[in-house]
Motif scaffolding. Structure first.
Motif, PDB file in Angstrom:
ATOM      1  N   GLN A   1      -5.322 -12.078 -13.194  1.00 22.92           N
ATOM      2  CA  GLN A   1      -6.254 -13.000 -12.553  1.00 22.92           C
ATOM      3  C   GLN A   1      -6.166 -12.921 -11.033  1.00 22.92           C
ATOM      4  OE1 GLN A   1      -5.610 -16.924 -14.254  1.00 22.92           O
ATOM      5  NE2 GLN A   1      -5.575 -16.085 -16.332  1.00 22.92           N
ATOM      6  N   ASN A   2      -5.019 -12.490 -10.520  1.00 20.32           N
ATOM      7  CA  ASN A   2      -4.849 -12.263  -9.078  1.00 20.32           C
ATOM      8  C   ASN A   2      -4.137 -10.927  -8.913  1.00 20.32           C
ATOM      9  OD1 ASN A   2      -4.345 -12.308  -6.314  1.00 20.32           O
ATOM     10  ND2 ASN A   2      -3.864 -14.490  -6.278  1.00 20.32           N
ATOM     11  N   PRO A   3      -4.830  -9.827  -9.198  1.00 18.05           N
ATOM     12  CA  PRO A   3      -4.151  -8.527  -9.297  1.00 18.05           C
ATOM     13  C   PRO A   3      -3.577  -8.026  -7.979  1.00 18.05           C
ATOM     14  CG  PRO A   3      -6.527  -8.261  -9.469  1.00 18.05           C
ATOM     15  CD  PRO A   3      -6.261  -9.728  -9.546  1.00 18.05           C
ATOM     16  N   GLU A   4      -4.219  -8.313  -6.860  1.00 13.31           N
ATOM     17  CA  GLU A   4      -3.693  -7.835  -5.575  1.00 13.31           C
ATOM     18  C   GLU A   4      -2.305  -8.404  -5.325  1.00 13.31           C
ATOM     19  OE1 GLU A   4      -3.079  -5.791  -2.362  1.00 13.31           O
ATOM     20  OE2 GLU A   4      -4.974  -5.554  -3.428  1.00 13.31           O
ATOM     21  N   ARG A   5      -2.132  -9.680  -5.580  1.00 14.54           N
ATOM     22  CA  ARG A   5      -0.844 -10.335  -5.332  1.00 14.54           C
ATOM     23  C   ARG A   5       0.176 -10.039  -6.424  1.00 14.54           C
ATOM     24  NH1 ARG A   5      -1.027 -16.574  -6.127  1.00 14.54           N
ATOM     25  NH2 ARG A   5      -0.840 -15.855  -8.291  1.00 14.54           N
ATOM     26  N   ASP A   6      -0.278 -10.111  -7.705  1.00 12.19           N
ATOM     27  CA  ASP A   6       0.681 -10.119  -8.813  1.00 12.19           C
ATOM     28  C   ASP A   6       0.899  -8.758  -9.475  1.00 12.19           C
ATOM     29  OD1 ASP A   6       1.028 -12.839  -8.454  1.00 12.19           O
ATOM     30  OD2 ASP A   6      -0.564 -13.375  -9.870  1.00 12.19           O
ATOM     31  N   VAL A   7       0.072  -7.761  -9.124  1.00 12.47           N
ATOM     32  CA  VAL A   7       0.243  -6.433  -9.717  1.00 12.47           C
ATOM     33  C   VAL A   7       0.371  -5.373  -8.629  1.00 12.47           C
ATOM     34  CG1 VAL A   7      -0.709  -4.701 -11.280  1.00 12.47           C
ATOM     35  CG2 VAL A   7      -1.099  -7.136 -11.745  1.00 12.47           C
ATOM     36  N   ILE A   8      -0.648  -5.256  -7.804  1.00  8.22           N
ATOM     37  CA  ILE A   8      -0.669  -4.174  -6.826  1.00  8.22           C
ATOM     38  C   ILE A   8       0.464  -4.311  -5.816  1.00  8.22           C
ATOM     39  CG2 ILE A   8      -2.012  -3.130  -4.951  1.00  8.22           C
ATOM     40  CD1 ILE A   8      -4.526  -3.849  -6.582  1.00  8.22           C
ATOM     41  N   ALA A   9       0.676  -5.514  -5.287  1.00  5.27           N
ATOM     42  CA  ALA A   9       1.726  -5.700  -4.266  1.00  5.27           C
ATOM     43  C   ALA A   9       3.116  -5.344  -4.799  1.00  5.27           C
ATOM     44  CB  ALA A   9       1.691  -7.124  -3.720  1.00  5.27           C
ATOM     45  N   PRO A  10       3.534  -5.844  -5.980  1.00  4.07           N
ATOM     46  CA  PRO A  10       4.869  -5.458  -6.465  1.00  4.07           C
ATOM     47  C   PRO A  10       4.997  -3.981  -6.814  1.00  4.07           C
ATOM     48  CG  PRO A  10       3.774  -6.904  -8.047  1.00  4.07           C
ATOM     49  CD  PRO A  10       2.959  -6.938  -6.808  1.00  4.07           C
ATOM     50  N   VAL A  11       3.928  -3.375  -7.327  1.00  4.30           N
ATOM     51  CA  VAL A  11       4.001  -1.946  -7.624  1.00  4.30           C
ATOM     52  C   VAL A  11       4.102  -1.155  -6.321  1.00  4.30           C
ATOM     53  CG1 VAL A  11       2.768   0.039  -8.592  1.00  4.30           C
ATOM     54  CG2 VAL A  11       2.795  -2.146  -9.827  1.00  4.30           C
ATOM     55  N   ARG A  12       3.313  -1.538  -5.322  1.00  5.94           N
ATOM     56  CA  ARG A  12       3.384  -0.852  -4.030  1.00  5.94           C
ATOM     57  C   ARG A  12       4.788  -0.982  -3.433  1.00  5.94           C
ATOM     58  NH1 ARG A  12      -0.392  -3.461  -1.507  1.00  5.94           N
ATOM     59  NH2 ARG A  12      -2.072  -1.961  -1.888  1.00  5.94           N
ATOM     60  N   ALA A  13       5.358  -2.187  -3.493  1.00  8.08           N
ATOM     61  CA  ALA A  13       6.697  -2.389  -2.935  1.00  8.08           C
ATOM     62  C   ALA A  13       7.733  -1.542  -3.660  1.00  8.08           C
ATOM     63  CB  ALA A  13       7.066  -3.875  -3.009  1.00  8.08           C
ATOM     64  N   ALA A  14       7.624  -1.464  -4.982  1.00  5.88           N
ATOM     65  CA  ALA A  14       8.580  -0.668  -5.757  1.00  5.88           C
ATOM     66  C   ALA A  14       8.456   0.812  -5.409  1.00  5.88           C
ATOM     67  CB  ALA A  14       8.350  -0.887  -7.248  1.00  5.88           C
ATOM     68  N   LEU A  15       7.233   1.319  -5.306  1.00  3.63           N
ATOM     69  CA  LEU A  15       7.037   2.726  -4.977  1.00  3.63           C
ATOM     70  C   LEU A  15       7.497   3.033  -3.549  1.00  3.63           C
ATOM     71  CD1 LEU A  15       3.559   3.368  -6.652  1.00  3.63           C
ATOM     72  CD2 LEU A  15       5.744   4.375  -7.341  1.00  3.63           C
ATOM     73  N   PHE A  16       7.189   2.136  -2.613  1.00  6.76           N
ATOM     74  CA  PHE A  16       7.663   2.326  -1.236  1.00  6.76           C
ATOM     75  C   PHE A  16       9.180   2.410  -1.189  1.00  6.76           C
ATOM     76  CE2 PHE A  16       3.853   0.404   1.277  1.00  6.76           C
ATOM     77  CZ  PHE A  16       3.227   1.636   1.260  1.00  6.76           C
ATOM     78  N   SER A  17       9.842   1.532  -1.969  1.00  9.65           N
ATOM     79  CA  SER A  17      11.311   1.489  -1.946  1.00  9.65           C
ATOM     80  C   SER A  17      11.927   2.779  -2.486  1.00  9.65           C
ATOM     81  CB  SER A  17      11.819   0.296  -2.753  1.00  9.65           C
ATOM     82  OG  SER A  17      11.705   0.517  -4.157  1.00  9.65           O
ATOM     83  N   ARG A  18      11.122   3.540  -3.250  1.00  7.65           N
ATOM     84  CA  ARG A  18      11.612   4.790  -3.827  1.00  7.65           C
ATOM     85  C   ARG A  18      11.081   6.022  -3.089  1.00  7.65           C
ATOM     86  NH1 ARG A  18      14.081   3.993  -8.843  1.00  7.65           N
ATOM     87  NH2 ARG A  18      15.333   2.110  -8.598  1.00  7.65           N
ATOM     88  N   GLY A  19      10.493   5.803  -1.911  1.00  3.24           N
ATOM     89  CA  GLY A  19      10.113   6.928  -1.078  1.00  3.24           C
ATOM     90  C   GLY A  19       8.672   7.382  -1.160  1.00  3.24           C
ATOM     91  N   TRP A  20       7.839   6.644  -1.903  1.00  3.62           N
ATOM     92  CA  TRP A  20       6.431   7.024  -1.982  1.00  3.62           C
ATOM     93  C   TRP A  20       5.669   6.520  -0.760  1.00  3.62           C
ATOM     94  CZ3 TRP A  20       2.026   3.834  -2.307  1.00  3.62           C
ATOM     95  CH2 TRP A  20       0.816   4.507  -2.496  1.00  3.62           C
ATOM     96  N   HIS A  21       4.734   7.309  -0.283  1.00  2.00           N
ATOM     97  CA  HIS A  21       3.821   6.885   0.782  1.00  2.00           C
ATOM     98  C   HIS A  21       2.431   7.326   0.382  1.00  2.00           C
ATOM     99  CE1 HIS A  21       7.022   5.609   3.461  1.00  2.00           C
ATOM    100  NE2 HIS A  21       7.670   6.705   3.145  1.00  2.00           N
ATOM    101  N   PRO A  22       1.396   6.598   0.848  1.00  2.00           N
ATOM    102  CA  PRO A  22       0.031   6.895   0.397  1.00  2.00           C
ATOM    103  C   PRO A  22      -0.368   8.342   0.586  1.00  2.00           C
ATOM    104  CG  PRO A  22       0.085   4.813   1.558  1.00  2.00           C
ATOM    105  CD  PRO A  22       1.454   5.408   1.706  1.00  2.00           C
ATOM    106  N   ASN A  23       0.123   9.005   1.573  1.00  2.00           N
ATOM    107  CA  ASN A  23      -0.266  10.395   1.844  1.00  2.00           C
ATOM    108  C   ASN A  23       0.714  11.410   1.282  1.00  2.00           C
ATOM    109  OD1 ASN A  23      -2.593   9.578   3.276  1.00  2.00           O
ATOM    110  ND2 ASN A  23      -1.348   9.210   5.118  1.00  2.00           N
ATOM    111  N   SER A  24       1.676  10.936   0.499  1.00  2.00           N
ATOM    112  CA  SER A  24       2.697  11.877   0.003  1.00  2.00           C
ATOM    113  C   SER A  24       2.196  12.617  -1.212  1.00  2.00           C
ATOM    114  CB  SER A  24       3.978  11.117  -0.355  1.00  2.00           C
ATOM    115  OG  SER A  24       3.748  10.150  -1.357  1.00  2.00           O
TER     116      SER A  24
END
Length: 298
Positions: free
Chosen positions: A275-298
């Motif tokens: 119901q609030n995907p930006e806050r409750d899905v996309i943000a935590p997935v982005r944070a998890a991927l960032f923490s493991r070395g992913w970047h949008p241009n990688s």
């Protein structure tokens, strides 16, 4: 009053013309132990007509040689996922020059078909799965088309080439959505909600996840992951089991620390998170991927 028994050859649903040829009188055909769900058809009065499949079976005696169940009705016969609003109408098509039906309770179509594109499912004539999917173009939204395609591909009912060939069959209503759905469809998603989640992550610009892959750690099977970014050891799981048994909940609860113990980050997505995907899905997935070395241009 004692009624004469019906000939067993008529079956649980029958057309009036066949019944007359079997010797049934008009009075017997209008007795109160029979119901007329469609013009020219009789079924036992107590027979359930509550589901679309029930109505298909009741209508089947009216079908003529070049007529078949189609569109969303065929999708229901194939157990394909549809939006709730799309699964009620009864669609029947005819291959020209045969005529489509015109009767109350039925939506008729003319659809050019060949014998190879028709089959029996549950004893009912329907198009093959790929053709059924293509007939949904313009009837359901893009993401629902993707969910149906995912189901067909995951079950192995057809492959991507079959789906593509079906979209090229004459001119299709909803052709743009069908083409877009082909680009987005993937084998491996096992529910419409998994498809919704996959599309949400795709549109956020995340990498392509592995679908329902197995996780092993130190030679031991740990889990089957809905969506896995294996390179980054990040998994996203749609959890639709809010009403699961306590035993199931305990099995899942034991699995979560095992996934973490294998060095993975797990983001669990429940229905209300969408119901609030930006806050409750996309943000935590982005944070998890960032923490493991992913970047949008990688």
């Amino acid at each position: 009053m004692r009624r004469s028994p019906l000939p067993g050859s008529l079956g649980p649903a029958f057309d009036v013309a066949s019944a007359r040829r079997s010797g049934l009188s008009s009075g017997r055909l209008f007795a109160d132990d029979l119901a007329a769900p469609f013009h020219g058809v009789r079924v036992p009065a107590q027979q359930s007509l509550g589901t679309l499949l029930d109505r298909c079976r009741a209508y089947a005696p009216r079908l003529r040689g070049a007529q078949f169940f189609s569109h969303t009705t065929a999708a229901v016969v194939w157990d394909l996922p549809l939006p709730v609003y799309a699964s009620h109408d009864l669609h029947v098509s005819a291959d020209p020059p045969a005529r489509e039906p015109h009767t109350i309770g039925v939506i008729g179509h003319r659809v050019r078909m060949n014998d190879a594109e028709l089959t029996l499912r549950r004893g009912l004539p329907v198009p093959a799965p790929a053709e059924t999917w293509a007939q949904l173009g313009g009837m359901i939204p893009l993401d629902a088309l993707v969910a149906v395609a995912d189901t067909i591909l995951t079950r192995g009912d057809a492959d991507i080439d079959d789906l593509r060939a079906a979209t090229e069959h004459l001119r299709r209503r909803g052709a743009a959505d069908l083409d877009a759905a082909l680009d987005l469809a993937r084998p491996g998603c096992e529910s419409p909600r998994e498809t919704d989640l996959r599309l949400l992550l795709h549109r956020a610009g995340f990498p392509e996840p592995e679908l329902n892959g197995h996780l092993f750690h130190e030679g031991r099977f740990i889990a089957r992951l809905d969506l896995a970014y294996r390179e980054y050891r990040v998994a996203v799981e749609y959890d639709g089991r809010q009403h699961a048994s306590m035993e199931q909940f305990r099995r899942d609860a034991d699995r979560w620390p095992a996934i973490a113990g294998a060095g993975w980050l797990l983001i669990r997505v429940l229905d209300h998170h969408l119901q609030n995907p930006e806050r409750d899905v996309i943000a935590p997935v982005r944070a998890a991927l960032f923490s493991r070395g992913w970047h949008p241009n990688s």
